[in-house]
Design a protein around this motif. Structure first.
Motif, PDB file in Angstrom:
ATOM      1  N   GLU A 290      29.413  56.971 -17.494  1.00 44.95           N
ATOM      2  CA  GLU A 290      30.134  55.704 -17.617  1.00 44.95           C
ATOM      3  C   GLU A 290      31.636  55.945 -17.697  1.00 44.95           C
ATOM      4  O   GLU A 290      32.429  55.245 -17.057  1.00 44.95           O
ATOM      5  N   PHE A 291      32.045  56.927 -18.457  1.00 52.05           N
ATOM      6  CA  PHE A 291      33.460  57.251 -18.607  1.00 52.05           C
ATOM      7  C   PHE A 291      34.072  57.655 -17.264  1.00 52.05           C
ATOM      8  O   PHE A 291      35.143  57.176 -16.878  1.00 52.05           O
ATOM      9  N   ILE A 292      33.387  58.505 -16.537  1.00 53.67           N
ATOM     10  CA  ILE A 292      33.877  58.938 -15.222  1.00 53.67           C
ATOM     11  C   ILE A 292      33.912  57.764 -14.244  1.00 53.67           C
ATOM     12  O   ILE A 292      34.862  57.617 -13.457  1.00 53.67           O
ATOM     13  N   ARG A 293      32.909  56.907 -14.306  1.00 53.30           N
ATOM     14  CA  ARG A 293      32.883  55.725 -13.444  1.00 53.30           C
ATOM     15  C   ARG A 293      34.095  54.838 -13.700  1.00 53.30           C
ATOM     16  O   ARG A 293      34.734  54.329 -12.761  1.00 53.30           O
ATOM     17  N   LEU A 294      34.427  54.638 -14.967  1.00 46.74           N
ATOM     18  CA  LEU A 294      35.583  53.804 -15.319  1.00 46.74           C
ATOM     19  C   LEU A 294      36.870  54.370 -14.736  1.00 46.74           C
ATOM     20  O   LEU A 294      37.709  53.627 -14.214  1.00 46.74           O
ATOM     21  N   ILE A 295      37.023  55.681 -14.824  1.00 44.14           N
ATOM     22  CA  ILE A 295      38.226  56.336 -14.288  1.00 44.14           C
ATOM     23  C   ILE A 295      38.316  56.134 -12.780  1.00 44.14           C
ATOM     24  O   ILE A 295      39.368  55.782 -12.236  1.00 44.14           O
ATOM     25  N   LYS A 296      37.202  56.343 -12.105  1.00 41.55           N
ATOM     26  CA  LYS A 296      37.209  56.299 -10.641  1.00 41.55           C
ATOM     27  C   LYS A 296      37.354  54.881 -10.089  1.00 41.55           C
ATOM     28  O   LYS A 296      37.883  54.682  -9.007  1.00 41.55           O
TER      29      LYS A 296
END
Length: 334
Positions: A290-296
């Motif tokens: 989820e954290f990586i998705r938010l960044i991308k």
């Protein structure tokens, strides 16, 4: 991000939870570990040797300035979270921080303000609310009818308590590090309640104080207009009972509120429905994803582990500590 469109991570902390995060996040193609911070070069090198091409830093400020780091996972003692998080975000790095993300409300507000000012993602690392079966709880909650009570129990005897009883006070029972049962264990019952039901009207708390100045265990009652949340937590005794969400049409029984894998609805007419889904990945995979998705995607915060949920949880825990009598050095800082 690098040429492979990966998010390059630095980690603060070289303990078992950091290793668990790296192990889970490494299953995500967009994750790449590039840096580690440790107070000592020796310990940092020993940790980095387990991974390929990882730089070692002994100053958080230097890692924060690194052009090889896009995001930072913080797993230092609780009392360091706020200062380290703000320092990293001021250099334009995204932050995922182990729970509890702050010692108190003041620190939480400081972190959120820094994230908004620097236009970076800030997310509290509560693994359970991003696991597949927490979404199942949300999706099926209507089946139990009007919810009247949320009950959570997470009581886990700490191996560190044996040392405590022998006169050795480790971090887990040291108020200097903003620790204790409520902060370490209780948050697992509080955070899901806040995500599900929002901010309570009233908080009542009791606890067992240890001579070191932290709570060994405790209970909370969160009062809402139409329901109440009863939360039990302990680091000095075990409990083996499940958690439960009681409604007017039935009850949802959850094996572990901190790691939901088995969920049963038992209806008033005696029928039952098993609703859990298989959890195919390691527990911490989902928060990392989820954290990586938010960044991308360029989103500023998670809709589940949101700034609002984290701030309300901090308010509840600060009020509970006041009632129990737990004070941290961080509470007296300006």
């Amino acid at each position: 991000m690098n040429e492979n469109n990966q998010v390059r991570f630095g980690v603060i902390g070289t303990n078992w939870i950091t290793e668990a995060f790296i192990r889970a996040a490494s299953e995500i193609p967009e994750f790449k570990l590039t840096a580690v911070y440790s107070r000592t070069k020796k310990k940092g090198k020993e940790f980095a040797e387990k991974y390929n091409q990882v730089q070692v830093f002994t100053e958080v400020s230097e890692m924060a300035k690194s052009s090889d780091v896009d995001a930072v996972y913080i797993a230092s003692p609780n009392s360091f979270h706020s200062d380290q998080g703000c320092l990293v975000m001021e250099q334009g790095k995204h932050v995922i921080c182990e729970k509890p993300m702050a010692s108190n409300v003041r620190e939480m507000k400081k972190l959120i303000e820094s994230a908004q000012k620097n236009n970076v993602v800030l997310m509290e690392g509560i693994k359970s609310t991003h696991q597949p079966n927490f979404q199942i709880i949300i999706d099926h909650l209507h089946k139990v009818g009007t919810v009247r009570r949320y009950f959570s129990s997470y009581c886990q005897y700490s191996s560190r308590y044996d040392s405590y009883k022998e006169g050795v006070i480790l971090n887990a029972f040291d108020p200097a590090f903003s620790n204790g049962s409520l902060m370490d264990i209780g948050i697992y019952g509080i955070y899901p309640a806040i995500v599900l039901f929002g901010e309570p009207n009233q908080v009542s708390a009791t606890g067992v104080m240890l001579t070191s100045g932290v709570d060994g265990q405790g209970s909370l009652l969160l009062k809402y207009n139409e329901l109440e949340c009863v939360i039990m937590h302990s680091k000095i005794a075990n409990s083996f009972i499940p958690s439960e969400i009681q409604g007017e049409k039935g009850s949802m029984i959850i094996n572990n509120i901190h790691d939901p894998k088995d969920i049963l609805i038992r209806f008033n007419d005696g029928t039952e429905e098993q609703i859990q889904v298989p959890q195919e990945q390691l527990a911490m995979y989902y928060e990392a994803a989820e954290f990586i998705r938010l960044i991308k995607t360029g989103e500023s915060e998670s809709s589940i582990n949101s700034h609002k949920s984290s701030l309300i949880t901090a308010k509840v825990m600060e009020e509970a500590r006041k009632q129990v009598g737990v004070r941290f050095p961080a509470d007296h800082q300006s």
